[in-house]
Design an enzyme around this catalytic site. Structure first.
Site, short mmCIF file in Angstrom:
data_model
loop_
_atom_site.label_atom_id
_atom_site.label_comp_id
_atom_site.label_asym_id
_atom_site.label_seq_id
_atom_site.Cartn_x
_atom_site.Cartn_y
_atom_site.Cartn_z
N TYR A 19 -7.69 -3.64 -2.41
CA TYR A 19 -7.67 -2.59 -1.39
C TYR A 19 -9.08 -2.54 -0.81
CZ TYR A 19 -7.38 2.07 0.73
OH TYR A 19 -7.42 3.12 1.62
N ASP A 51 -4.05 -4.72 1.03
CA ASP A 51 -4.46 -4.09 2.28
C ASP A 51 -5.90 -4.50 2.53
OD1 ASP A 51 -5.23 -2.48 4.36
OD2 ASP A 51 -4.72 -0.58 3.39
N ASN A 76 -7.47 -4.14 5.35
CA ASN A 76 -8.05 -3.17 6.30
C ASN A 76 -8.71 -3.82 7.51
OD1 ASN A 76 -7.75 -0.32 6.19
ND2 ASN A 76 -8.68 -0.32 4.14
N GLU A 118 -3.90 1.63 -2.96
CA GLU A 118 -4.07 3.05 -2.63
C GLU A 118 -3.12 3.90 -3.48
OE1 GLU A 118 -5.21 5.71 1.30
OE2 GLU A 118 -4.07 3.87 1.59
N ASN A 144 0.88 -1.17 0.00
CA ASN A 144 0.00 0.00 0.00
C ASN A 144 0.91 1.22 0.00
OD1 ASN A 144 -1.39 2.35 0.97
ND2 ASN A 144 -3.05 1.06 1.71
N ASP A 181 0.10 4.47 -0.45
CA ASP A 181 -0.48 5.72 0.06
C ASP A 181 -0.17 6.90 -0.86
OD1 ASP A 181 -1.88 7.35 1.87
OD2 ASP A 181 -0.05 7.90 2.93
N HIS A 232 2.47 2.32 5.16
CA HIS A 232 2.51 0.85 5.18
C HIS A 232 3.91 0.41 4.74
CE1 HIS A 232 -1.96 -0.15 5.18
NE2 HIS A 232 -1.96 1.16 4.99
#
Length: 341
Positions: free
Chosen positions: A195, A234, A236, A120, A92, A94, A332
């Site tokens: 994701y 990810d 989550n 992401e 991930n 970001d 991450h």
């Protein structure tokens, strides 16, 4: 002069003076010499008279040193003796453009996976940086982005070998607009990168997340009937208390609610295995996400949100599941799977 005799005479005069004032009914104002404070003249570490040295003021409790996870040496052969022939990395990032500027691709080139999965990305395909679109190491690149929000969500898959087929989404229109899933079919397995939607602050998307979990599990189960699969990304959710630093304080927060954890449990019950826990069932302090706030990464106050899940048919070929927690460039860290297929 004899100092002892002088001292006696002075003392006698003082006593007589005090007695005279008392007889006259007057307030005595003459004072005796103050006693020196205990150890006032003692040198630190020495007393000179055999007395104990003065106790130092107690300092506040020193903060405990963080317990860091050390990624052990890579294992590149399976329990049944087969050598790994597939290396997959998931990260991930970001924000893909910021991650590229932070030299994320330098780390990728050193890691050298056969397939690189990113989550992401927050980047429309038309805005992708040339540093990644022109990478010769990965001639086959696939992108999925949000159709409605610029700079939101998004996943990518970069492959050295061309997959047989690539699809996007999970076959449900209500889940198809945020660019969350890419599936690649290879000769002996499917690779799915995802994701997973966050329940969000205040759990405003928890109901949607619960619906997603049901539909995503159904999608994976259909694939698994055709061919075994690897799911990475990810997801989550921190599944168990061992998977985050502060479980008690996060039971009502996104990523550790009973509903999200139950959704992950049902995914495992559907026939998929958490590869890291399969190999390292008791390993604590192994996290893949740290908030940027409060120096959380340096303190290792984190969550394990990123996973490789495997169909049961692929488990005999599992070699290693790595958490590359020293790789920087995002909130991450990357994870890597070694597999014999």
């Amino acid at each position: 002069m004899h100092f002892g005799l002088c001292s006696s005479r002075i003392l006698c005069v003082r006593v007589c003076a005090v007695s005279f004032l008392r007889v006259c009914g007057l307030k005595t104002t003459l004072s005796m010499p103050k006693r020196a404070k205990k150890n006032e003249e003692a040198v630190e570490g020495e007393t000179g008279n055999g007395a104990e040295p003065a106790k130092k003021e107690k300092k506040g409790k020193e903060p405990e040193a963080p317990i860091l996870y050390e990624d052990p040496p890579d294992k590149t052969s399976s329990k049944d003796g087969r050598a790994s022939n597939m290396k997959i990395t998931s990260w991930n990032v970001d924000g893909l453009r910021a991650w590229v500027k932070k030299k994320g691709l330098d780390w990728v080139r050193k890691e050298d996976p056969d397939v690189l999965c990113l989550q992401e990305t927050k980047c429309a395909e038309k805005a992708l940086p040339s540093e990644i679109t022109d990478m010769p190491e990965y001639p086959h690149k696939y992108w999925a982005g949000s159709e409605e929000k610029e700079g939101y969500s998004g996943v990518a898959m970069l492959c050295k070998t061309e997959p047989l087929r690539v699809t996007y989404g999970i076959g449900k229109e209500e889940h198809g607009k945020e660019g969350r899933v890419i599936t690649a079919e290879f000769p002996s397995f499917f690779l799915v990168t995802a994701y997973v939607p966050n329940a969000s602050r205040g759990l405003v998307r928890l109901d949607y997340r619960k619906t997603w979990d049901v539909d995503f599990r159904a999608y994976l189960s259909v694939l698994d009937q055709r061919k075994p699969l690897v799911l990475c990304g990810d997801l989550n959710v921190a599944h168990q208390e061992i998977d985050l630093k502060n479980p008690k304080g996060n039971r009502k927060n996104a990523g550790f609610t009973p509903e999200e954890r139950e959704g992950f449990t049902k995914l495992l019950e559907a026939g998929f295995t958490d590869s890291f826990r399969e190999l390292y069932p008791e390993q604590a302090n192994a996290y893949t996400f740290w908030t940027y706030m409060m120096n959380a990464r340096a303190k290792n106050v984190g969550w394990r949100l990123d996973y490789f899940l495997l169909s049961s048919a692929l488990l005999p070929g599992l070699c290693d599941s790595k958490i590359r927690n020293t790789a920087m460039g995002s909130d991450h860290c990357p994870i890597t799977l070694y597999l014999a297929v």
